[in-house]
Design an enzyme around this catalytic site. Structure first.
Site, PDB file in Angstrom:
ATOM      1  N   CYS A  89     -10.710   2.494  -1.624  1.00  0.00           N
ATOM      2  CA  CYS A  89      -9.728   3.123  -1.057  1.00  0.00           C
ATOM      3  C   CYS A  89      -9.056   2.168   0.052  1.00  0.00           C
ATOM      4  O   CYS A  89      -9.697   2.321   0.947  1.00  0.00           O
ATOM      5  CB  CYS A  89      -9.243   4.465  -1.043  1.00  0.00           C
ATOM      6  SG  CYS A  89      -8.265   4.959   0.479  1.00  0.00           S
TER       7      CYS A  89
ATOM      8  N   ASP B  43       0.550  -1.200  -0.203  1.00  0.00           N
ATOM      9  CA  ASP B  43       0.388   0.109   0.424  1.00  0.00           C
ATOM     10  C   ASP B  43       0.956   1.892   0.521  1.00  0.00           C
ATOM     11  O   ASP B  43       2.210   1.029   0.518  1.00  0.00           O
ATOM     12  CB  ASP B  43      -1.019   0.283   1.091  1.00  0.00           C
ATOM     13  CG  ASP B  43      -2.047   1.525   0.838  1.00  0.00           C
ATOM     14  OD1 ASP B  43      -2.547   1.782  -0.238  1.00  0.00           O
ATOM     15  OD2 ASP B  43      -1.876   2.236   2.410  1.00  0.00           O
ATOM     16  N   SER B  44       0.105   2.363   0.082  1.00  0.00           N
ATOM     17  CA  SER B  44       1.241   3.440  -0.308  1.00  0.00           C
ATOM     18  C   SER B  44       1.218   4.337   1.187  1.00  0.00           C
ATOM     19  O   SER B  44       2.448   5.062   1.355  1.00  0.00           O
ATOM     20  CB  SER B  44       0.279   4.807  -1.249  1.00  0.00           C
ATOM     21  OG  SER B  44      -0.930   5.212  -0.322  1.00  0.00           O
TER      22      SER B  44
ATOM     23  N   GLU C  28      -4.586   8.902   8.531  1.00  0.00           N
ATOM     24  CA  GLU C  28      -3.051   8.469   9.020  1.00  0.00           C
ATOM     25  C   GLU C  28      -2.708   9.676  10.258  1.00  0.00           C
ATOM     26  O   GLU C  28      -1.984   9.046  10.153  1.00  0.00           O
ATOM     27  CB  GLU C  28      -2.356   8.868   7.833  1.00  0.00           C
ATOM     28  CG  GLU C  28      -2.618   7.802   6.632  1.00  0.00           C
ATOM     29  CD  GLU C  28      -1.722   6.458   5.887  1.00  0.00           C
ATOM     30  OE1 GLU C  28      -0.473   6.866   6.915  1.00  0.00           O
ATOM     31  OE2 GLU C  28      -2.406   5.860   5.177  1.00  0.00           O
TER      32      GLU C  28
ATOM     33  N   CYS D 248      -3.628  -1.062  -2.636  1.00  0.00           N
ATOM     34  CA  CYS D 248      -3.345   0.127  -3.247  1.00  0.00           C
ATOM     35  C   CYS D 248      -4.363   0.152  -3.915  1.00  0.00           C
ATOM     36  O   CYS D 248      -3.892   0.268  -5.494  1.00  0.00           O
ATOM     37  CB  CYS D 248      -2.439   1.315  -3.238  1.00  0.00           C
ATOM     38  SG  CYS D 248      -2.166   2.619  -3.580  1.00  0.00           S
TER      39      CYS D 248
HETATM   40  N1  DGL Z   1      -3.494   3.459  -0.565  1.00  0.00           N
HETATM   41  C1  DGL Z   1      -4.621   4.624  -1.528  1.00  0.00           C
HETATM   42  C2  DGL Z   1      -5.706   3.372  -2.327  1.00  0.00           C
HETATM   43  O1  DGL Z   1      -5.785   3.188  -2.103  1.00  0.00           O
HETATM   44  C3  DGL Z   1      -4.802   5.882  -0.716  1.00  0.00           C
HETATM   45  C4  DGL Z   1      -3.950   7.031  -0.205  1.00  0.00           C
HETATM   46  C5  DGL Z   1      -2.994   7.833  -1.276  1.00  0.00           C
HETATM   47  O2  DGL Z   1      -3.464   8.567  -1.484  1.00  0.00           O
HETATM   48  O3  DGL Z   1      -1.066   7.004  -1.192  1.00  0.00           O
HETATM   49  O4  DGL Z   1      -6.390   4.804  -3.419  1.00  0.00           O
END
Ligand code: DGL
Length: 286
Positions: A205, A18-19, A175, A81
């Protein structure tokens, strides 16, 4: 045999990418459904938010992260993500993984999420191609601008309509552990769907499942809230059943490793809260 295909290697793990830390909500649900496997979680916290980045940047970050996980012995990587699934997954599969790591696999979350709407248990396992429904989807700016949900929907079901809405305030609030503010922000965002007559709302998300209860309360009983923590674990289980050549290489030591590319003061607290127990995040340079 392909260079990277080591069929005797049963030390392989499942990578979850994930990001940021939001993917821990999905990881938690996967661990609970498939506890025996070993996992490496990677959150690219240094480059978060992906939702505000260009397609080129998202591809480059995601490719680097996926390769890092491959090198950490992850035979299979789940790109949890949505933003990375929307803007990088296809290209990573075809231009990178298939060429450089043909024995490995990388899977995303968008298609399984949409399929879950049209493959409800009450209608058997068939995809309901003739059913016309209205769907709302919320996600990051980049996910929504990519129209990935709209593009994938027409491949599954042509008669249905999708309303896409970017909800960029939510990720930074989640976050930073500001859940109350995130709930207020969600309530304002969801007003857009009130007169659309949607029957499903996709929380598109990784971070949004934490707002699932609030989303249900705000949107009302007539709308089914589609939350990926309830979808991805079963999809992964089904994938592993259908792909014994991958499942057979995975270790069943129940190992859990958590890596992030940046650590800020309250990350340990946020991570432990998202996954539901105390975990140790380790910093990694990728
Ligand atoms: N984890 C990202 C998603 O599922 C969202 C967070 C980000 O903007 O990095 O889209």
């Amino acid at each position: 045999m392909a260079k990277n295909m080591n069929v005797k290697n049963v030390r392989s793990k499942i990578g979850i990418f994930d990001s940021g830390l939001g993917g821990l909500i999905i990881a938690k649900a996967i661990f609970s459904k498939l506890p025996k496997y070993s996992y490496v979680y990677l959150g690219d916290t240094k480059n978060l938010p992906y939702g505000e980045k260009s397609a080129k940047q998202i591809y480059s970050y995601t490719r680097r992260a996926v390769e890092f996980l491959f090198k950490q012995d992850c035979q299979l990587v789940i790109v949890a993500c949505n933003t990375a699934s929307a803007l990088a997954l296809r290209k990573i599969q075809t231009d990178f993984q298939q060429k450089k790591y043909p024995g490995h696999r990388v899977l995303g979350v968008v298609v399984p999420t949409l399929e879950s709407i049209f493959r409800q248990p009450s209608f058997g396992s068939q995809i309901r191609t003739n059913w016309k429904t209205k769907i709302g989807v919320i996600g990051t700016k980049a996910t929504i601008a990519s129209h990935i949900y709209k593009k994938e929907l027409v491949k599954i079901n042509r008669g249905s309509k999708i309303y896409e809405l970017a909800t960029p305030n939510l990720v930074p609030l989640i976050e930073s552990n500001s859940l109350q503010k995130a709930k207020i922000s969600l309530e304002l965002y969801l007003r857009v769907f009130q007169k659309k007559g949607i029957e499903s709302l996709v929380l598109g998300c990784t971070h949004y499942p934490i707002l699932k209860t609030s989303a249900k309360r705000i949107i009302g009983k007539s709308v089914t809230v589609i939350s990926q923590d309830e979808i991805i674990p079963a999809k992964l289980a089904s994938y592993l059943t259908r792909h014994p050549e991958i499942a057979g290489q995975l270790s069943k030591n129940g190992e859990r490793i958590f890596r992030v590319t940046d650590i800020k003061p309250d990350f340990q607290k946020v991570a432990s809260r998202l996954i539901g127990k105390k975990i140790k995040l380790r910093l990694v340079k990728i």
